[in-house]
Scaffold this motif. Structure first.
Motif, PDB file in Angstrom:
ATOM      1  N   ARG A  96      -0.507  28.544  45.770  1.00  0.00           N
ATOM      2  CA  ARG A  96       0.711  28.148  47.025  1.00  0.00           C
ATOM      3  C   ARG A  96       0.341  28.534  48.003  1.00  0.00           C
ATOM      4  O   ARG A  96       1.423  27.557  49.072  1.00  0.00           O
ATOM      5  N   ARG A  97       0.469  29.251  48.350  1.00  0.00           N
ATOM      6  CA  ARG A  97       0.626  29.941  49.976  1.00  0.00           C
ATOM      7  C   ARG A  97      -0.175  29.131  50.772  1.00  0.00           C
ATOM      8  O   ARG A  97       0.816  28.699  52.266  1.00  0.00           O
ATOM      9  N   ALA A  98      -1.051  28.808  50.724  1.00  0.00           N
ATOM     10  CA  ALA A  98      -2.146  27.557  51.675  1.00  0.00           C
ATOM     11  C   ALA A  98      -1.436  26.963  51.225  1.00  0.00           C
ATOM     12  O   ALA A  98      -1.900  25.436  52.736  1.00  0.00           O
ATOM     13  N   GLY A  99      -0.439  25.805  50.981  1.00  0.00           N
ATOM     14  CA  GLY A  99      -0.059  24.721  51.033  1.00  0.00           C
ATOM     15  C   GLY A  99       1.300  24.929  52.353  1.00  0.00           C
ATOM     16  O   GLY A  99       2.702  23.731  52.828  1.00  0.00           O
ATOM     17  N   ARG A 100       1.778  26.015  52.495  1.00  0.00           N
ATOM     18  CA  ARG A 100       2.961  26.007  53.310  1.00  0.00           C
ATOM     19  C   ARG A 100       2.258  26.332  54.752  1.00  0.00           C
ATOM     20  O   ARG A 100       1.269  26.851  54.659  1.00  0.00           O
ATOM     21  N   VAL A 101       3.463  25.929  55.969  1.00  0.00           N
ATOM     22  CA  VAL A 101       3.502  26.360  57.269  1.00  0.00           C
ATOM     23  C   VAL A 101       2.904  27.782  57.497  1.00  0.00           C
ATOM     24  O   VAL A 101       4.430  28.201  57.546  1.00  0.00           O
ATOM     25  N   ILE A 133      -0.443  52.279  22.535  1.00  0.00           N
ATOM     26  CA  ILE A 133      -0.762  51.974  24.164  1.00  0.00           C
ATOM     27  C   ILE A 133      -0.302  49.910  23.759  1.00  0.00           C
ATOM     28  O   ILE A 133      -0.607  49.055  22.875  1.00  0.00           O
ATOM     29  N   GLU A 134       0.517  49.572  24.710  1.00  0.00           N
ATOM     30  CA  GLU A 134       1.123  48.358  25.269  1.00  0.00           C
ATOM     31  C   GLU A 134       0.095  47.736  26.005  1.00  0.00           C
ATOM     32  O   GLU A 134       0.167  48.264  27.398  1.00  0.00           O
ATOM     33  N   LEU A 135      -0.366  47.020  25.758  1.00  0.00           N
ATOM     34  CA  LEU A 135      -1.395  46.484  26.622  1.00  0.00           C
ATOM     35  C   LEU A 135      -0.383  44.827  26.669  1.00  0.00           C
ATOM     36  O   LEU A 135      -0.457  43.989  25.679  1.00  0.00           O
ATOM     37  N   LEU A 136      -0.744  44.694  28.481  1.00  0.00           N
ATOM     38  CA  LEU A 136       0.392  43.624  28.242  1.00  0.00           C
ATOM     39  C   LEU A 136      -0.865  42.345  30.060  1.00  0.00           C
ATOM     40  O   LEU A 136      -1.616  43.116  30.294  1.00  0.00           O
ATOM     41  N   GLN A 137      -0.735  40.938  29.765  1.00  0.00           N
ATOM     42  CA  GLN A 137      -1.737  40.501  30.470  1.00  0.00           C
ATOM     43  C   GLN A 137      -0.759  39.833  31.599  1.00  0.00           C
ATOM     44  O   GLN A 137      -0.079  38.676  31.465  1.00  0.00           O
ATOM     45  N   LEU A 138      -1.088  40.023  32.976  1.00  0.00           N
ATOM     46  CA  LEU A 138      -0.724  39.349  34.589  1.00  0.00           C
ATOM     47  C   LEU A 138      -0.225  38.005  33.665  1.00  0.00           C
ATOM     48  O   LEU A 138      -1.565  37.471  33.689  1.00  0.00           O
ATOM     49  N   TYR A 139       0.578  37.406  34.001  1.00  0.00           N
ATOM     50  CA  TYR A 139       0.362  35.458  34.710  1.00  0.00           C
ATOM     51  C   TYR A 139       0.581  34.917  35.408  1.00  0.00           C
ATOM     52  O   TYR A 139       0.577  33.470  35.575  1.00  0.00           O
ATOM     53  N   GLU A 140       1.627  35.586  36.434  1.00  0.00           N
ATOM     54  CA  GLU A 140       2.638  34.561  37.131  1.00  0.00           C
ATOM     55  C   GLU A 140       3.013  35.438  37.678  1.00  0.00           C
ATOM     56  O   GLU A 140       3.765  37.032  37.859  1.00  0.00           O
ATOM     57  N   VAL A 141       2.432  35.210  39.482  1.00  0.00           N
ATOM     58  CA  VAL A 141       3.638  35.667  40.643  1.00  0.00           C
ATOM     59  C   VAL A 141       4.344  35.396  41.163  1.00  0.00           C
ATOM     60  O   VAL A 141       4.006  33.852  41.538  1.00  0.00           O
ATOM     61  N   ILE A 142       4.863  35.370  41.826  1.00  0.00           N
ATOM     62  CA  ILE A 142       6.554  34.809  42.315  1.00  0.00           C
ATOM     63  C   ILE A 142       7.070  35.095  43.946  1.00  0.00           C
ATOM     64  O   ILE A 142       7.461  36.803  44.076  1.00  0.00           O
ATOM     65  N   ASP A 143       6.586  34.468  44.604  1.00  0.00           N
ATOM     66  CA  ASP A 143       7.069  34.771  45.705  1.00  0.00           C
ATOM     67  C   ASP A 143       7.924  34.675  46.291  1.00  0.00           C
ATOM     68  O   ASP A 143       9.018  34.573  45.757  1.00  0.00           O
ATOM     69  N   ARG A 144       8.864  35.246  47.177  1.00  0.00           N
ATOM     70  CA  ARG A 144      10.328  35.671  47.863  1.00  0.00           C
ATOM     71  C   ARG A 144      10.127  34.541  49.069  1.00  0.00           C
ATOM     72  O   ARG A 144       9.116  34.795  50.007  1.00  0.00           O
ATOM     73  N   GLU A 145      11.053  33.616  49.276  1.00  0.00           N
ATOM     74  CA  GLU A 145      10.670  31.966  49.964  1.00  0.00           C
ATOM     75  C   GLU A 145      11.666  32.864  50.834  1.00  0.00           C
ATOM     76  O   GLU A 145      11.281  31.869  52.515  1.00  0.00           O
ATOM     77  N   HIS A 146      12.912  33.658  51.157  1.00  0.00           N
ATOM     78  CA  HIS A 146      13.033  33.195  51.646  1.00  0.00           C
ATOM     79  C   HIS A 146      14.227  34.380  51.898  1.00  0.00           C
ATOM     80  O   HIS A 146      14.369  35.450  50.405  1.00  0.00           O
ATOM     81  N   ALA A 170       9.843  37.460  53.199  1.00  0.00           N
ATOM     82  CA  ALA A 170       9.360  36.693  52.889  1.00  0.00           C
ATOM     83  C   ALA A 170       8.372  35.961  52.972  1.00  0.00           C
ATOM     84  O   ALA A 170       7.600  35.698  54.061  1.00  0.00           O
ATOM     85  N   GLY A 171       7.199  35.019  52.169  1.00  0.00           N
ATOM     86  CA  GLY A 171       5.908  34.709  51.891  1.00  0.00           C
ATOM     87  C   GLY A 171       5.278  36.013  51.574  1.00  0.00           C
ATOM     88  O   GLY A 171       4.059  35.568  50.946  1.00  0.00           O
ATOM     89  N   GLN A 172       5.621  36.921  50.709  1.00  0.00           N
ATOM     90  CA  GLN A 172       5.284  37.823  49.669  1.00  0.00           C
ATOM     91  C   GLN A 172       5.783  37.939  48.390  1.00  0.00           C
ATOM     92  O   GLN A 172       6.673  37.113  47.936  1.00  0.00           O
ATOM     93  N   GLU A 173       4.847  39.060  47.350  1.00  0.00           N
ATOM     94  CA  GLU A 173       4.898  39.159  46.318  1.00  0.00           C
ATOM     95  C   GLU A 173       6.637  39.471  45.931  1.00  0.00           C
ATOM     96  O   GLU A 173       7.071  40.447  46.421  1.00  0.00           O
ATOM     97  N   TRP A 174       7.474  38.843  45.159  1.00  0.00           N
ATOM     98  CA  TRP A 174       9.054  39.509  44.508  1.00  0.00           C
ATOM     99  C   TRP A 174       8.566  39.955  43.329  1.00  0.00           C
ATOM    100  O   TRP A 174       8.716  41.221  43.502  1.00  0.00           O
ATOM    101  N   PHE A 175       7.997  39.309  42.716  1.00  0.00           N
ATOM    102  CA  PHE A 175       7.997  40.099  41.191  1.00  0.00           C
ATOM    103  C   PHE A 175       6.432  39.489  40.044  1.00  0.00           C
ATOM    104  O   PHE A 175       6.226  37.957  40.791  1.00  0.00           O
ATOM    105  N   TYR A 176       6.440  39.905  39.160  1.00  0.00           N
ATOM    106  CA  TYR A 176       5.143  39.676  39.119  1.00  0.00           C
ATOM    107  C   TYR A 176       5.416  39.255  37.300  1.00  0.00           C
ATOM    108  O   TYR A 176       6.657  39.548  36.817  1.00  0.00           O
TER     109      TYR A 176
END
Length: 331
Positions: free
Chosen positions: A174-179, A254-267, A314-320
């Motif tokens: 997603r970041r690759a498409g940003r200016v 043990i709770e085993l979790l799998q990350l599947y999405e990262v959302i960036d802060r845009e502003h 802005a432009g970096q990881e906000w949450f997973y």
């Protein structure tokens, strides 16, 4: 201390070489300078070895209590940039962290196993992060799934997370498409290599490893978590005699979790809908936050939110986001 103060000029590295051959274990602390539980745990182990309370039976133990001495001196996460991103040797160093990488990467390449000790911002219990399953893919080919899972299970946490690099790659696309604004920081976060930190580099060199998040930065139990994890790892690898510390019960839940999405802060004005902590449970469709233009950000599926960061730029990881994993751990 001001960032204009003289930069540190060396790394402090401790190595113990057993007289019998065995695994080569590297233990690291303070890759981020404000994450000191690992540093304190390592220092305690060093003291016990020096006093003869711990004896190395075989193999080689290398410990680096403070991997990023500039960030540690400044009592913050980074010196000039995040050392745990875009980690690789730099033929032409551009910043302090590049110079650290040029020393750290050879130590990792010369090791078989890495225990990387961290902590996190929000309150919560310690957890471990492990890598991919065995695969021949281009992103992170791997051949030590069972050994790494055994390491993750032995350190004593009740929660293990997988799926970091594959999820991070989605954000990079997603970041690759940003200016870009042309800054070094902007170029780094859009670099396909940016998701590679200590453990990812270790796996690229043929080893295996885990990240152990020892709890919230100021948790007084964090150094104890780090200390016991080091001893449990040494015991698992047969490098010290059993009995120095009780091993984690392999039958514990043990709770085993799998990350599947990262959302960036845009502003800078993007806001969370509530005060989130890592591993808060979320329901499908639940409101997580609102963009500066009023657009709602809702959970695409049920699971847990991880690493929510109110201070994200802005432009970096906000949450997973993570879902429950079907992976089986060794018993």
């Amino acid at each position: 201390m001001s960032s204009t103060a003289p930069h540190p000029t060396h790394l402090r590295v401790h190595q113990f070489a057993g007289l019998k051959t065995g695994p080569r274990l590297l233990v690291t602390g303070a890759v981020h300078g404000n994450e000191v539980a690992g540093t304190q745990g390592i220092e305690r182990v060093l003291k016990e070895i020096d006093e003869g309370k711990l004896t190395l039976l075989r193999g080689t133990l290398t410990m680096i209590p403070i991997v990023n001495p500039l960030a540690y001196r400044l009592q913050r996460r980074e010196g000039e940039r995040n050392l745990n991103r875009n980690l690789r040797p730099a033929p032409i160093p551009q910043d302090f962290e590049d110079r650290i990488a040029n020393q750290l990467c050879p130590w990792m390449a010369a090791s078989d196993v890495l225990l990387d000790l961290h902590s996190f911002n929000n309150p919560g219990p310690a957890f471990a992060m492990m890598g991919p399953r065995d695969n021949d893919g281009e992103l992170e080919p791997f051949r030590h799934e069972q050994a790494e899972a055994a390491l993750a299970a032995c350190v004593g946490t009740s929660r293990i997370v997988e799926g970091w690099l594959s999820t991070y790659a989605l954000g990079l696309q997603r970041r690759a498409g940003r200016v870009s604004d042309g800054s070094r920081q902007a170029s780094l976060v859009q670099d396909p290599h940016y998701g590679v930190g200590t453990t990812e580099y270790m796996r690229s060199q043929g080893g295996y490893c885990i990240t152990l998040e020892c709890g919230q930065h100021a948790d007084p139990q964090g150094p104890e978590v780090a200390y016991k994890a080091i001893l449990r790892t040494l015991t698992l690898l047969g490098m010290i005699a059993p009995g120095a510390v009780e091993l984690a019960d392999p039958q514990r839940p043990i709770e085993l979790l799998q990350l599947y999405e990262v959302i960036d802060r845009e502003h800078a004005d993007d806001r969370f809908a509530q005060s989130w902590s890592s591993f808060d449970e979320i329901q499908q469709g639940q409101l997580i936050g609102t963009r500066h233009d009023g657009t709602e950000v809702r959970a695409p599926a049920g699971g847990r939110i991880i690493f929510p960061n109110n201070n994200a730029q802005a432009g970096q990881e906000w949450f997973y986001l993570a879902r429950y994993s079907d992976r089986k751990l060794p018993q």
